[in-house]
Design a protein around this motif. Structure first.
Motif, PDB file in Angstrom:
ATOM      1  N   ASP A   1     -48.798  59.801 -31.327  1.00  0.00           N
ATOM      2  CA  ASP A   1     -49.089  60.878 -30.387  1.00  0.00           C
ATOM      3  C   ASP A   1     -48.264  60.732 -29.113  1.00  0.00           C
ATOM      4  O   ASP A   1     -47.798  61.714 -28.546  1.00  0.00           O
ATOM      5  N   ILE A   2     -48.088  59.490 -28.656  1.00  0.00           N
ATOM      6  CA  ILE A   2     -47.332  59.200 -27.442  1.00  0.00           C
ATOM      7  C   ILE A   2     -46.427  58.010 -27.734  1.00  0.00           C
ATOM      8  O   ILE A   2     -46.878  57.019 -28.321  1.00  0.00           O
ATOM      9  N   VAL A   3     -45.162  58.096 -27.311  1.00  0.00           N
ATOM     10  CA  VAL A   3     -44.209  57.016 -27.569  1.00  0.00           C
ATOM     11  C   VAL A   3     -43.464  56.669 -26.282  1.00  0.00           C
ATOM     12  O   VAL A   3     -42.937  57.552 -25.600  1.00  0.00           O
ATOM     13  N   PHE A   4     -43.438  55.394 -25.971  1.00  0.00           N
ATOM     14  CA  PHE A   4     -42.613  54.863 -24.887  1.00  0.00           C
ATOM     15  C   PHE A   4     -41.458  54.143 -25.574  1.00  0.00           C
ATOM     16  O   PHE A   4     -41.622  53.020 -26.062  1.00  0.00           O
ATOM     17  N   THR A   5     -40.299  54.789 -25.630  1.00  0.00           N
ATOM     18  CA  THR A   5     -39.206  54.302 -26.468  1.00  0.00           C
ATOM     19  C   THR A   5     -38.646  52.963 -26.002  1.00  0.00           C
ATOM     20  O   THR A   5     -38.472  52.060 -26.815  1.00  0.00           O
ATOM     21  N   ARG A   6     -38.345  52.828 -24.730  1.00  0.00           N
ATOM     22  CA  ARG A   6     -37.734  51.580 -24.260  1.00  0.00           C
ATOM     23  C   ARG A   6     -38.710  50.418 -24.307  1.00  0.00           C
ATOM     24  O   ARG A   6     -38.321  49.292 -24.616  1.00  0.00           O
ATOM     25  N   ALA A   7     -39.955  50.674 -23.992  1.00  0.00           N
ATOM     26  CA  ALA A   7     -40.966  49.620 -24.031  1.00  0.00           C
ATOM     27  C   ALA A   7     -41.443  49.359 -25.456  1.00  0.00           C
ATOM     28  O   ALA A   7     -42.133  48.380 -25.710  1.00  0.00           O
ATOM     29  N   ARG A   8     -41.072  50.249 -26.383  1.00  0.00           N
ATOM     30  CA  ARG A   8     -41.457  50.151 -27.788  1.00  0.00           C
ATOM     31  C   ARG A   8     -42.983  50.078 -27.945  1.00  0.00           C
ATOM     32  O   ARG A   8     -43.528  49.185 -28.576  1.00  0.00           O
ATOM     33  N   VAL A   9     -43.641  51.076 -27.345  1.00  0.00           N
ATOM     34  CA  VAL A   9     -45.089  51.194 -27.427  1.00  0.00           C
ATOM     35  C   VAL A   9     -45.410  52.535 -28.087  1.00  0.00           C
ATOM     36  O   VAL A   9     -44.919  53.575 -27.657  1.00  0.00           O
TER      37      VAL A   9
ATOM     38  N   ARG B   1     -49.780  59.003 -13.340  1.00  0.00           N
ATOM     39  CA  ARG B   1     -49.469  57.640 -12.903  1.00  0.00           C
ATOM     40  C   ARG B   1     -47.966  57.363 -12.866  1.00  0.00           C
ATOM     41  O   ARG B   1     -47.548  56.251 -12.571  1.00  0.00           O
ATOM     42  N   GLY B   2     -47.177  58.352 -13.208  1.00  0.00           N
ATOM     43  CA  GLY B   2     -45.724  58.193 -13.131  1.00  0.00           C
ATOM     44  C   GLY B   2     -45.081  57.689 -14.409  1.00  0.00           C
ATOM     45  O   GLY B   2     -43.885  57.375 -14.418  1.00  0.00           O
ATOM     46  N   LEU B   3     -45.833  57.598 -15.478  1.00  0.00           N
ATOM     47  CA  LEU B   3     -45.273  57.141 -16.747  1.00  0.00           C
ATOM     48  C   LEU B   3     -44.700  58.333 -17.508  1.00  0.00           C
ATOM     49  O   LEU B   3     -45.326  59.381 -17.598  1.00  0.00           O
ATOM     50  N   ARG B   4     -43.522  58.162 -18.061  1.00  0.00           N
ATOM     51  CA  ARG B   4     -42.885  59.225 -18.838  1.00  0.00           C
ATOM     52  C   ARG B   4     -42.772  58.754 -20.285  1.00  0.00           C
ATOM     53  O   ARG B   4     -42.507  57.585 -20.550  1.00  0.00           O
ATOM     54  N   TYR B   5     -42.964  59.670 -21.196  1.00  0.00           N
ATOM     55  CA  TYR B   5     -43.112  59.325 -22.602  1.00  0.00           C
ATOM     56  C   TYR B   5     -42.578  60.453 -23.468  1.00  0.00           C
ATOM     57  O   TYR B   5     -42.279  61.548 -22.992  1.00  0.00           O
ATOM     58  N   ARG B   6     -42.495  60.182 -24.757  1.00  0.00           N
ATOM     59  CA  ARG B   6     -42.151  61.198 -25.750  1.00  0.00           C
ATOM     60  C   ARG B   6     -43.426  61.543 -26.508  1.00  0.00           C
ATOM     61  O   ARG B   6     -44.316  60.717 -26.653  1.00  0.00           O
ATOM     62  N   VAL B   7     -43.487  62.772 -27.023  1.00  0.00           N
ATOM     63  CA  VAL B   7     -44.674  63.249 -27.730  1.00  0.00           C
ATOM     64  C   VAL B   7     -44.309  63.524 -29.189  1.00  0.00           C
ATOM     65  O   VAL B   7     -43.300  64.165 -29.469  1.00  0.00           O
ATOM     66  N   ASN B   8     -45.151  63.024 -30.101  1.00  0.00           N
ATOM     67  CA  ASN B   8     -44.979  63.258 -31.548  1.00  0.00           C
ATOM     68  C   ASN B   8     -43.565  62.964 -32.027  1.00  0.00           C
ATOM     69  O   ASN B   8     -42.988  63.714 -32.810  1.00  0.00           O
ATOM     70  N   MET B   9     -43.023  61.873 -31.578  1.00  0.00           N
ATOM     71  CA  MET B   9     -41.660  61.495 -31.926  1.00  0.00           C
ATOM     72  C   MET B   9     -41.646  60.780 -33.273  1.00  0.00           C
ATOM     73  O   MET B   9     -42.397  59.831 -33.481  1.00  0.00           O
TER      74      MET B   9
END
Length: 143
Positions: A41-49, A22-30
């Motif tokens: 398990d999944i982190v969206f840093t700027r959105a703080r999710v 879907r075009g979403l980029r994320y960090r894993v196990n951060m």
């Protein structure tokens, strides 16, 4: 228990593939400093999710959680501790301004990804992004 996978599990990979598609980029196990050793398990840093994909057995799913018959006292304490840690993690992240999404391993990847995407896209639709490089054009969000 050392052989139990704690990351890159099949449910996690299915959700990650769907989010990436879907075009979403994320960090894993951060690691996040607000919660110590626990890692989303999944982190969206700027959105703080922060997204956690919880196993039905280890986190006591109301639909599929089971109680082992061998050494039940030890397992009850172990699983209770896991659930308590989950609640402490949720509270600590919420107090630090994060949105926490918990997904059960038995959930279908498509609706689970829908929930995550809606939360992240909601952040971007409400964010006031600065102009990029002095141009009138808005910067494309990196999720």
């Amino acid at each position: 228990m050392s052989r139990v996978k704690n990351r890159h599990t099949a449910p996690e990979m299915a959700i990650r593939r769907e989010l990436h598609r879907r075009g979403l980029r994320y960090r894993v196990n951060m690691p996040l400093p607000q919660i110590g050793r626990t890692r989303p398990d999944i982190v969206f840093t700027r959105a703080r999710v922060a997204v956690f994909i919880d196993g039905c057995f280890w986190h006591r799913c109301p639909e599929h959680g089971t109680a082992p018959k061998t050494n039940p006292g030890w397992w009850r304490q172990k699983l209770d501790t896991n659930v308590e840690r989950d609640r402490r993690t949720d509270t600590a992240l919420a107090e630090a301004g994060w949105t926490v999404i918990r997904i059960w391993e038995h959930e279908d990847a498509i609706p689970a990804a829908d929930r995550v995407e809606a939360t992240v896209r909601n952040f971007w639709s409400n964010a006031h992004l600065p102009a990029w490089g002095g141009h009138e054009r808005r910067r494309s969000p990196v999720l």
